[in-house]
Design a protein around this motif. Structure first.
Motif, PDB file in Angstrom:
ATOM      1  N   UNK A 193       0.290  -0.851  -0.250  1.00  0.00           N
ATOM      2  CA  UNK A 193      -0.307  -0.122  -0.082  1.00  0.00           C
ATOM      3  C   UNK A 193       0.624   1.538   0.044  1.00  0.00           C
ATOM      4  N   UNK A 194       2.311   1.003   1.308  1.00  0.00           N
ATOM      5  CA  UNK A 194       2.854   2.571   0.875  1.00  0.00           C
ATOM      6  C   UNK A 194       3.652   2.667  -0.569  1.00  0.00           C
ATOM      7  N   UNK A 195       3.930   1.906  -1.556  1.00  0.00           N
ATOM      8  CA  UNK A 195       4.877   1.963  -2.066  1.00  0.00           C
ATOM      9  C   UNK A 195       3.626   2.033  -4.043  1.00  0.00           C
ATOM     10  N   UNK A 196       2.750   1.675  -3.626  1.00  0.00           N
ATOM     11  CA  UNK A 196       1.101   1.344  -4.291  1.00  0.00           C
ATOM     12  C   UNK A 196       0.784   3.413  -4.320  1.00  0.00           C
ATOM     13  N   UNK A 197       0.567   3.946  -3.091  1.00  0.00           N
ATOM     14  CA  UNK A 197       0.596   4.680  -2.850  1.00  0.00           C
ATOM     15  C   UNK A 197       1.014   5.967  -3.221  1.00  0.00           C
ATOM     16  N   UNK A 198       2.541   5.899  -2.831  1.00  0.00           N
ATOM     17  CA  UNK A 198       3.870   6.887  -3.370  1.00  0.00           C
ATOM     18  C   UNK A 198       3.758   7.633  -4.717  1.00  0.00           C
ATOM     19  N   UNK A 199       3.220   6.142  -5.404  1.00  0.00           N
ATOM     20  CA  UNK A 199       3.854   6.195  -6.963  1.00  0.00           C
ATOM     21  C   UNK A 199       2.305   6.936  -7.519  1.00  0.00           C
ATOM     22  N   UNK A 200       0.977   6.561  -6.715  1.00  0.00           N
ATOM     23  CA  UNK A 200       0.305   7.292  -7.999  1.00  0.00           C
ATOM     24  C   UNK A 200       0.278   8.877  -7.073  1.00  0.00           C
TER      25      UNK A 200
END
Length: 364
Positions: free
Chosen positions: A312-319
């Protein structure tokens, strides 16, 4: 009547055709010893609600006193009676009665209250002979049934010269009594004497031999008899001491047996407590095993949550980076908007000045 059974010879008295019976047997000679032991074995059989009583007698006058063979019908007797019956309704018992000839048992209103000792004693339909032992010692009187003490007293001393006997009487539903053994023996340390009988006719003394030989022989015999008497007295004292020592040993054994029983009960209670502790320990171990099983599941859930959080952290940062990079306004457009806004303001100001200059002038 006498017949053979696996236990040996016996004397049996049985009812006929369901009718009751009573009988009595007494010794022909009196007992000369003052200290004695009786070993008595019998067996009683009958229906569930059967009854009857069996008496052991030690009487002064013997047969004339036992007109009817029951403690309730004997009248005024002089001696001792041990009664075995179903008194009290507890499966049987043995009681002791004494009389000096002053109490008439036949007319007494409460014969049962005259007993000086009693104990419970289950004797009916056992399939084996019951054993009763009666001891009259120098300092005690004791009754033992099937190897255990029934009652004991140090205040009873029966005189010698009485007669032993056995009698029985039946109830409405009679029992059968069978006598297997009745043995009278001297107590340890007591010399056995012959029963009292009529003395034989005295023989005339032998004629004196010439030369005083008879006097010398009499003197030697008297000296020998005196030595024998001294040795006999010494032996009797030793036997008496040995008997007392054996009694002391027996008392010590009984005391040790009582202590052992108490120790056994204590150990039994401790073993029960230890069993409860073991049960609790097993339950605690079961809970620990269950927690270990759930610990693995908790670790698995924790790993899943950690992976989900990382993803979730990685995906949210990228988004967010993508959104900011693709949706944010450009600087050129912002500059153009500012310039256009300033030009618009300048145009409005110019128009305002022209309109004011072309308008009519007012003079004062």
């Amino acid at each position: 009547m006498a017949d053979e059974e696996p236990y040996g010879r016996k004397l049996g008295m049985r009812p006929r055709l369901g009718l009751g019976f009573d009988w009595a047997l007494l010794t022909r000679d009196s007992l000369a010893q003052s200290e004695w032991i009786i070993d008595f074995e019998f067996r009683a059989t009958g229906p569930d609600r059967g009854g009857g009583n069996l008496q052991l007698w030690y009487l002064k006058d013997g047969r004339p006193q036992v007109e009817t063979p029951s403690i309730y019908t004997i009248g005024a007797f002089d001696g001792l009676a041990l009664v075995i019956d179903m008194y009290g309704g507890k499966g049987g018992g043995i009681r002791g009665f004494m009389n000096d000839g002053s109490t008439d048992y036949k007319s007494h209103h409460a014969v049962d209250s005259l007993a000086f000792g009693h104990c419970d004693f289950s004797y009916r339909n056992l399939g084996r002979p019951s054993k009763v032992q009666v001891k009259q010692l120098a300092d005690s009187f004791e009754v033992i049934v099937d190897g255990r003490r029934c009652f004991w007293s140090d205040k009873i001393k029966m005189p010698s010269g009485y007669f032993f006997g056995v009698s029985a009487a039946s109830a409405d539903t009679p029992d059968s009594f069978e006598i297997y053994k009745f043995v009278t023996s001297s107590a340890p340390g007591v010399t056995r004497e012959l029963p009292k009988r009529e003395p034989p006719p005295q023989q005339p003394p032998p004629a004196a031999n010439p030369g005083g030989q008879t006097t010398d022989q009499g003197t030697q015999q008297a000296s020998s008899n005196g030595q024998l008497a001294v040795q006999f007295t010494e032996l009797q004292n030793r036997l008496s001491t040995l008997s007392q020592s054996l009694d002391n040993v027996f008392r010590e054994v009984q005391s040790l047996s009582a202590k052992s029983d108490a120790r056994h009960q204590d150990l039994t209670k401790r073993v029960s407590f230890n069993e409860q502790l073991n049960t609790m320990d097993q339950k605690v171990q079961s809970i620990e095993n269950t927690l270990r099983d759930y610990s693995g599941q908790f670790s698995s859930i924790r790993g899943v949550l950690k992976d989900s959080h990382s993803t979730l952290n990685e995906g949210l940062t990228q988004q967010m980076t993508h959104i900011i990079s693709t949706k944010s306004p450009r600087i050129g457009t912002f500059v153009v908007v500012i310039i256009v806004f300033q030009l618009l303001l300048a145009g409005i100001y110019v128009m305002y000045k022209r309109k004011r200059a072309n308008g009519p002038k007012k003079y004062l």
